[in-house]
Design a protein around this motif. Structure first.
Motif, short mmCIF file in Angstrom:
data_model
loop_
_atom_site.label_atom_id
_atom_site.label_comp_id
_atom_site.label_asym_id
_atom_site.label_seq_id
_atom_site.Cartn_x
_atom_site.Cartn_y
_atom_site.Cartn_z
N ARG A 65 -112.77 45.03 -68.39
CA ARG A 65 -113.92 44.39 -69.04
C ARG A 65 -113.79 44.60 -70.54
NH1 ARG A 65 -119.20 47.24 -68.01
NH2 ARG A 65 -118.94 47.99 -70.15
N LEU A 66 -113.64 43.49 -71.27
CA LEU A 66 -113.35 43.55 -72.70
C LEU A 66 -114.63 43.40 -73.52
CD1 LEU A 66 -110.26 41.16 -72.68
CD2 LEU A 66 -110.29 43.64 -72.31
N ALA A 67 -114.56 43.85 -74.76
CA ALA A 67 -115.70 43.71 -75.66
C ALA A 67 -115.91 42.25 -76.06
CB ALA A 67 -115.50 44.57 -76.91
N ALA A 68 -114.87 41.44 -75.97
CA ALA A 68 -114.95 40.01 -76.31
C ALA A 68 -113.89 39.28 -75.49
CB ALA A 68 -114.70 39.80 -77.81
N PRO A 69 -114.06 37.98 -75.27
CA PRO A 69 -113.01 37.24 -74.55
C PRO A 69 -111.67 37.35 -75.26
CG PRO A 69 -115.02 35.92 -74.73
CD PRO A 69 -115.21 37.13 -75.61
N TRP A 70 -110.61 37.44 -74.50
CA TRP A 70 -109.28 37.60 -75.09
C TRP A 70 -108.80 36.31 -75.75
CZ3 TRP A 70 -104.14 38.56 -71.96
CH2 TRP A 70 -103.11 38.86 -72.85
N SER B 226 -110.78 30.39 -67.77
CA SER B 226 -111.15 29.75 -66.51
C SER B 226 -112.58 30.00 -66.07
CB SER B 226 -110.21 30.23 -65.38
OG SER B 226 -110.27 31.63 -65.23
N ALA B 227 -113.20 31.11 -66.49
CA ALA B 227 -114.51 31.49 -65.95
C ALA B 227 -115.63 30.64 -66.54
CB ALA B 227 -114.78 32.96 -66.20
N ARG B 228 -116.75 30.61 -65.83
CA ARG B 228 -117.90 29.82 -66.24
C ARG B 228 -118.91 30.63 -67.05
NH1 ARG B 228 -118.94 25.21 -63.46
NH2 ARG B 228 -118.01 26.07 -61.56
N THR B 229 -119.11 31.91 -66.71
CA THR B 229 -120.14 32.70 -67.36
C THR B 229 -119.56 33.55 -68.49
OG1 THR B 229 -119.90 34.64 -65.91
CG2 THR B 229 -121.33 32.85 -65.14
N ASP B 230 -120.43 33.93 -69.44
CA ASP B 230 -119.99 34.76 -70.55
C ASP B 230 -119.43 36.10 -70.08
OD1 ASP B 230 -120.73 32.82 -72.36
OD2 ASP B 230 -122.72 33.66 -72.73
N ALA B 231 -120.10 36.70 -69.08
CA ALA B 231 -119.64 38.00 -68.58
C ALA B 231 -118.26 37.90 -67.97
CB ALA B 231 -120.64 38.55 -67.57
N ASP B 232 -118.02 36.86 -67.17
CA ASP B 232 -116.72 36.71 -66.52
C ASP B 232 -115.63 36.35 -67.52
OD1 ASP B 232 -117.74 37.36 -64.09
OD2 ASP B 232 -117.75 35.33 -63.27
N ARG B 233 -115.98 35.68 -68.62
CA ARG B 233 -114.96 35.31 -69.61
C ARG B 233 -114.43 36.52 -70.36
NH1 ARG B 233 -117.80 30.19 -70.08
NH2 ARG B 233 -119.32 31.07 -71.56
N ARG B 234 -115.09 37.65 -70.24
CA ARG B 234 -114.60 38.87 -70.89
C ARG B 234 -113.77 39.73 -69.95
NH1 ARG B 234 -118.28 42.55 -72.55
NH2 ARG B 234 -120.05 41.75 -71.40
N LEU B 235 -113.38 39.16 -68.80
CA LEU B 235 -112.60 39.91 -67.83
C LEU B 235 -111.13 39.50 -67.87
CD1 LEU B 235 -114.93 39.79 -64.69
CD2 LEU B 235 -114.81 41.56 -66.46
N VAL B 236 -110.28 40.47 -67.60
CA VAL B 236 -108.86 40.24 -67.35
C VAL B 236 -108.52 40.93 -66.03
CG1 VAL B 236 -106.52 40.88 -68.06
CG2 VAL B 236 -108.14 40.00 -69.76
N HIS B 237 -107.86 40.18 -65.14
CA HIS B 237 -107.43 40.75 -63.86
C HIS B 237 -105.90 40.86 -63.85
CE1 HIS B 237 -111.46 40.12 -62.41
NE2 HIS B 237 -111.37 38.81 -62.50
#
Length: 437
Positions: free
Chosen positions: A289-294, A322-333
């Protein structure tokens, strides 16, 4: 109206239940787990403070049955999935394969001409030979993926940096031991079938939202949270599930659970001895979970792994693309295949190694620096897949007991343990019941 029991609410069981409900039958689905979805489900993770899929999954354009099922349930794939022409690019920029949107077989020429990092003309000649050899039934069932690729003069660099991670992605089994016929089936139905079939489809939300959520809503109170203890023939005809009467049963459960339920039935020994109890392999997913989208510009990147250097990851998914929500856009899997290898390693140590792997390879590939990491979580699905090795004997949908069917990605779907195989198995079992009537 026929009364049918479906045991298991994974993708196979839910697909069967939807097909039967659409045909007008009464369906009761039993699920032992707290949440439906099987090994492709949504989990709440306190370390991240949000719900995530228990593993990163992708679909391909070749997943025709899954895409049709989504549409039947009112989900528009164009809205629910990020769709891209398949491009395989390593994070360090050393390898890039672009599948041009041309009619087959011209799309193959585009791969050969428009890619880099293929070890020169030897690598291009090897890829041309692969495209010409995508005929699964012509391959000896005892051949491994590595044996097959080496017979096509595979350069060592392509084996390590392309085929090994692709084999892990498709089969979660190393190329040295994976069954070539199953791997070729995946390649033939995707890369070999043209640009539409090979399109990369990444869920914008959770896997559960793709279509299982709609299936569960339609089932309503007929989705029962209960582990089935026994199935037995009913003396009056049909079957009993924990004493409850049904005309048909579909067992859409893991292979070990299917064996447990079938073992007490008459003449079960010969049937169970006819198919393999395959070994299981784990898949790990490290979520950052990043502080900002990569904003790397790439929804999926290939990582070069080297466990001796704590570089465990093979595939990286930047959700900012690819993600729709702000929270998910800050994720890297980051997906780690055959994750049994890291058993006993401290998760914090493993995460530090993978983070270092990402940063080093992203810098080499001139990608933006990874933003500050606020939290991370490692989810390991211990029994994610069966080992897709030569010599597997997998049962079909039909059993020796009339009215009792099997479903699941471990049955004889023609595919390794992938989502499309699970869906197809459920539909096949449901269709067997409909045809019998």
């Amino acid at each position: 109206m026929t009364r049918i029991a479906v045991v298991g609410a994974g993708w196979a069981g839910l697909a069967a239940a939807v097909r039967l409900r659409q045909a007008g039958h009464a369906v009761r689905v039993f699920e032992a787990a707290a949440a439906p979805g099987g090994r492709a489900r949504r989990v709440d993770h306190p370390g991240l403070g949000l719900a995530i899929d228990n593993g990163q999954h992708i679909l391909l354009g070749a997943y025709t049955e899954t895409l049709a099922l989504m549409q039947d349930l009112g989900v528009d794939p164009a809205q629910a999935l990020l769709s891209r022409d398949l491009t395989l690019r390593s994070a360090d920029g050393g390898l890039s394969l672009r599948f041009w949107p041309l009619p087959p077989p011209l799309h193959q020429l585009g791969v050969l001409l428009g890619s880099r990092g293929l070890d020169g003309w030897r690598g291009r000649r090897h890829l041309a030979r692969v495209f010409g050899a995508l005929v699964p039934d012509s391959i000896d069932a005892s051949l491994t993926v590595a044996d097959w690729l080496n017979s096509l003069d595979c350069p060592p660099g392509l084996m390590a940096h392309l085929w090994e991670p692709l084999c892990l992605a498709a089969m979660n089994t190393p190329a040295q031991t994976a069954q070539a016929r199953l791997f070729i089936r995946v390649l033939a139905d995707s890369l070999g079938a043209g640009p539409a079939a090979s399109r990369l489809l990444i869920p914008r939300d959770s896997l559960h939202a793709l279509w299982p959520a709609q299936a569960c809503t339609r089932l309503g109170g007929d989705l029962v949270r209960q582990r089935v203890r026994t199935v037995a023939p009913d003396p009056a005809g049909g079957w009993r599930v924990d004493g409850e009467a049904h005309e048909h049963i579909i067992l859409a459960v893991p292979v070990t659970e299917a064996r447990r339920l079938l073992a007490p039935l008459p003449d079960a020994t010969d049937f169970l001895d006819g198919w393999t109890d395959p070994a299981q392999s784990a898949i790990g997913t490290l979520t950052l979970r990043l502080a900002a989208p990569w904003r790397s510009g790439h929804p999926m990147l290939l990582l070069h792994d080297d466990p001796t250097q704590d570089a465990w990851g093979q595939w990286l998914f930047d959700r900012s693309a690819s993600a729709r929500t702000d929270a998910d856009r800050r994720l890297v899997h980051v997906v780690i295949g055959t994750a049994d290898r890291y058993a006993g390693i401290d998760p914090a140590h493993l995460a530090a190694g993978v983070i270092g792997q990402i940063r080093a390879q992203a810098a080499a590939g001139s990608l933006p620096p990874l933003p500050e990491i606020e939290a991370h979580a490692l989810v390991t699905e211990r029994r994610a897949t069966f080992d897709a090795v030569p010599g597997l004997r997998r049962p079909g949908a039909v059993t020796p007991w009339p009215g009792l069917l099997l479903a699941g990605d471990w049955t004889d779907t023609g595919y390794p343990a992938v989502l499309e195989g699970a869906v197809r198995s459920g539909l096949k079992a449901a269709d067997a019941i409909l045809e019998s009537r």
